[in-house]
Design a protein around this motif. Structure first.
Motif, mmCIF file in Angstrom:
data_model
loop_
_atom_site.group_PDB
_atom_site.id
_atom_site.type_symbol
_atom_site.label_atom_id
_atom_site.label_comp_id
_atom_site.label_asym_id
_atom_site.label_seq_id
_atom_site.Cartn_x
_atom_site.Cartn_y
_atom_site.Cartn_z
ATOM 1 N N PRO A 1 37.166 45.123 40.023
ATOM 2 C CA PRO A 1 36.190 44.340 40.784
ATOM 3 C C PRO A 1 34.744 44.774 40.506
ATOM 4 N N ARG A 2 33.820 43.908 40.859
ATOM 5 C CA ARG A 2 32.401 44.289 40.861
ATOM 6 C C ARG A 2 31.860 44.328 42.298
ATOM 7 N N ALA A 3 32.637 43.795 43.234
ATOM 8 C CA ALA A 3 32.225 43.863 44.652
ATOM 9 C C ALA A 3 32.886 45.083 45.282
ATOM 10 N N PHE A 4 32.078 46.048 45.643
ATOM 11 C CA PHE A 4 32.595 47.264 46.275
ATOM 12 C C PHE A 4 32.027 47.409 47.680
ATOM 13 N N SER A 5 32.861 47.911 48.566
ATOM 14 C CA SER A 5 32.410 48.294 49.900
ATOM 15 C C SER A 5 31.710 49.653 49.774
ATOM 16 N N GLU A 6 30.733 49.906 50.632
ATOM 17 C CA GLU A 6 30.040 51.198 50.551
ATOM 18 C C GLU A 6 30.793 52.300 51.301
ATOM 19 N N LYS A 7 31.970 51.935 51.848
ATOM 20 C CA LYS A 7 32.801 52.926 52.545
ATOM 21 C C LYS A 7 33.119 54.104 51.614
ATOM 22 N N TYR B 1 27.420 38.001 38.637
ATOM 23 C CA TYR B 1 28.614 38.776 38.988
ATOM 24 C C TYR B 1 29.630 37.940 39.772
ATOM 25 N N LYS B 2 29.123 37.093 40.679
ATOM 26 C CA LYS B 2 30.030 36.383 41.583
ATOM 27 C C LYS B 2 31.012 35.490 40.809
ATOM 28 N N ASP B 3 30.479 34.730 39.839
ATOM 29 C CA ASP B 3 31.371 33.838 39.066
ATOM 30 C C ASP B 3 32.443 34.648 38.341
ATOM 31 N N ARG B 4 32.031 35.782 37.784
ATOM 32 C CA ARG B 4 33.011 36.617 37.057
ATOM 33 C C ARG B 4 34.056 37.177 38.011
ATOM 34 N N GLU B 5 33.607 37.505 39.212
ATOM 35 C CA GLU B 5 34.522 38.078 40.206
ATOM 36 C C GLU B 5 35.599 37.064 40.607
ATOM 37 N N LEU B 6 35.181 35.806 40.663
ATOM 38 C CA LEU B 6 36.099 34.778 41.158
ATOM 39 C C LEU B 6 36.915 34.145 40.025
ATOM 40 N N ALA B 7 36.551 34.465 38.771
ATOM 41 C CA ALA B 7 37.249 33.849 37.624
ATOM 42 C C ALA B 7 38.691 34.331 37.539
ATOM 43 N N GLU B 8 39.516 33.479 36.966
ATOM 44 C CA GLU B 8 40.924 33.850 36.789
ATOM 45 C C GLU B 8 41.052 34.967 35.754
ATOM 46 N N ARG B 9 41.983 35.858 35.956
ATOM 47 C CA ARG B 9 42.232 36.931 34.988
ATOM 48 C C ARG B 9 43.088 36.378 33.852
ATOM 49 N N MET C 1 40.959 39.280 48.270
ATOM 50 C CA MET C 1 40.985 38.269 47.212
ATOM 51 C C MET C 1 42.236 38.470 46.347
ATOM 52 N N ASP C 2 42.898 37.376 46.011
ATOM 53 C CA ASP C 2 44.135 37.489 45.237
ATOM 54 C C ASP C 2 43.847 37.465 43.741
ATOM 55 N N LYS C 3 43.837 38.632 43.137
ATOM 56 C CA LYS C 3 43.626 38.712 41.689
ATOM 57 C C LYS C 3 44.862 39.328 41.032
ATOM 58 N N VAL C 4 45.988 39.201 41.714
ATOM 59 C CA VAL C 4 47.227 39.786 41.200
ATOM 60 C C VAL C 4 47.577 39.123 39.860
ATOM 61 N N ALA C 5 47.973 39.935 38.896
ATOM 62 C CA ALA C 5 48.311 39.414 37.565
ATOM 63 C C ALA C 5 49.448 38.402 37.654
ATOM 64 N N LYS C 6 49.265 37.274 36.967
ATOM 65 C CA LYS C 6 50.347 36.273 36.884
ATOM 66 C C LYS C 6 51.129 36.589 35.609
ATOM 67 N N THR C 7 52.223 37.299 35.791
ATOM 68 C CA THR C 7 52.922 37.848 34.629
ATOM 69 C C THR C 7 54.022 36.914 34.127
ATOM 70 N N ASP C 8 54.356 37.050 32.835
ATOM 71 C CA ASP C 8 55.477 36.297 32.244
ATOM 72 C C ASP C 8 56.794 37.044 32.416
ATOM 73 N N HIS C 9 56.704 38.345 32.652
ATOM 74 C CA HIS C 9 57.887 39.187 32.847
ATOM 75 C C HIS C 9 57.587 40.089 34.046
ATOM 76 N N SER C 10 58.625 40.554 34.711
ATOM 77 C CA SER C 10 58.371 41.322 35.930
ATOM 78 C C SER C 10 57.790 42.701 35.591
ATOM 79 N N ILE C 11 56.827 43.127 36.370
ATOM 80 C CA ILE C 11 56.243 44.466 36.229
ATOM 81 C C ILE C 11 56.071 45.069 37.629
ATOM 82 N N ASN C 12 55.806 46.352 37.660
ATOM 83 C CA ASN C 12 55.615 47.046 38.924
ATOM 84 C C ASN C 12 54.370 46.511 39.657
#
Ligand SMILES: Cc1cc2nc3c(=O)[nH]c(=O)nc-3n(C[C@H](O)[C@H](O)[C@H](O)COP(=O)(O)O)c2cc1C
Length: 200
Positions: free
Chosen positions: A21-27, A170-178, A1-12
């Motif tokens: 996240p709230r969805a974790f794999s049990e691995k 949880y699902k709605d929060r997981e999919l919400a924009e940051r 899932m793409d939750k990468v920060a949409k930044t105004d200035h470049s960051i690492n």
């Protein structure tokens, strides 16, 4: 899932790719990767190099310990954190060990250690979700946390899971924009409330 920060200035990339996240794999998390997360915390800066942090860790492959730590979380958090591979509690010492004088930066320093832990996790394809929603006094009783030390946050650590497998809410929060405040609101020069000149 793409939750990468949409930044105004470049960051690492490691910073823009970190999220909670709230969805974790049990691995399970391999022991050496887990050790590296706490090694990263170890190298955080701290006031007078006091290193006022400690972490209590419970891994899913030790079910009794995992269930015990899960039991310190508030219901809302336990509902999703039960799938994480690792749970931890960050503990902070309130006074300088050598002098006993209050260390007013202890929580700040422990937060810095946890922030570095999060970045190391990102570099390893792991995710961390920190939580204020837990019972510090219950943690004190279970783990025998000594006086002068305070449990300040819980952490769920693991690999990403399937957000569509999460129940609501949880699902709605997981999919919400940051979202974030603009930098202009919190970086100032000259006087409180005056946006830093380098930002205009
Ligand atoms: C100290 C701290 C306490 C938090 N407590 C909770 C919590 O109890 N439950 C929860 O679901 N998220 C909790 N969070 C996660 C924040 O809600 C999350 O970091 C914030 O919304 C920003 O999202 P991001 O980390 O994905 O960028 C906490 C985060 C921090 C740093």
């Amino acid at each position: 899932m793409d939750k990468v920060a949409k930044t105004d200035h470049s960051i690492n990339d490691l910073i823009s790719h970190r999220w909670s996240p709230r969805a974790f794999s049990e691995k399970l998390v391999p022991a050496d990767a887990l050790a590296s997360l706490f090694e990263a915390a170890r190298w955080a800066p701290s006031s007078s190099n006091e290193q006022p942090w400690a972490y209590i860790v419970a891994t899913r492959d030790v079910p009794g310990e995992f269930a015990s730590m899960l039991g310190t979380l508030v219901e809302f958090n336990a509902g999703w954190a039960k799938h994480a591979a690792v749970l931890a509690i960050a503990v902070s010492e309130n006074a300088f060990a050598k002098t006993g004088a209050p260390n007013r930066n202890a929580h700040y320093d422990t937060g810095a250690a946890s922030a570095l832990l999060c970045i190391e996790a990102t570099a390893r394809g792991l995710f961390v979700h920190q939580m204020a929603g837990f019972d510090p006094e219950k943690a004190r009783q279970i783990y025998g946390i000594p006086a002068g030390w305070e449990a300040i946050a819980a952490l769920a650590i693991g690999y990403a899971g399937d957000p569509n497998a999460l129940p609501q809410p949880y699902k709605d929060r997981e999919l919400a924009e940051r979202t974030r405040k603009p930098i202009s609101e919190f970086v100032m020069t000259g006087k409180w409330g005056h946006t830093a000149s380098f930002l205009s």
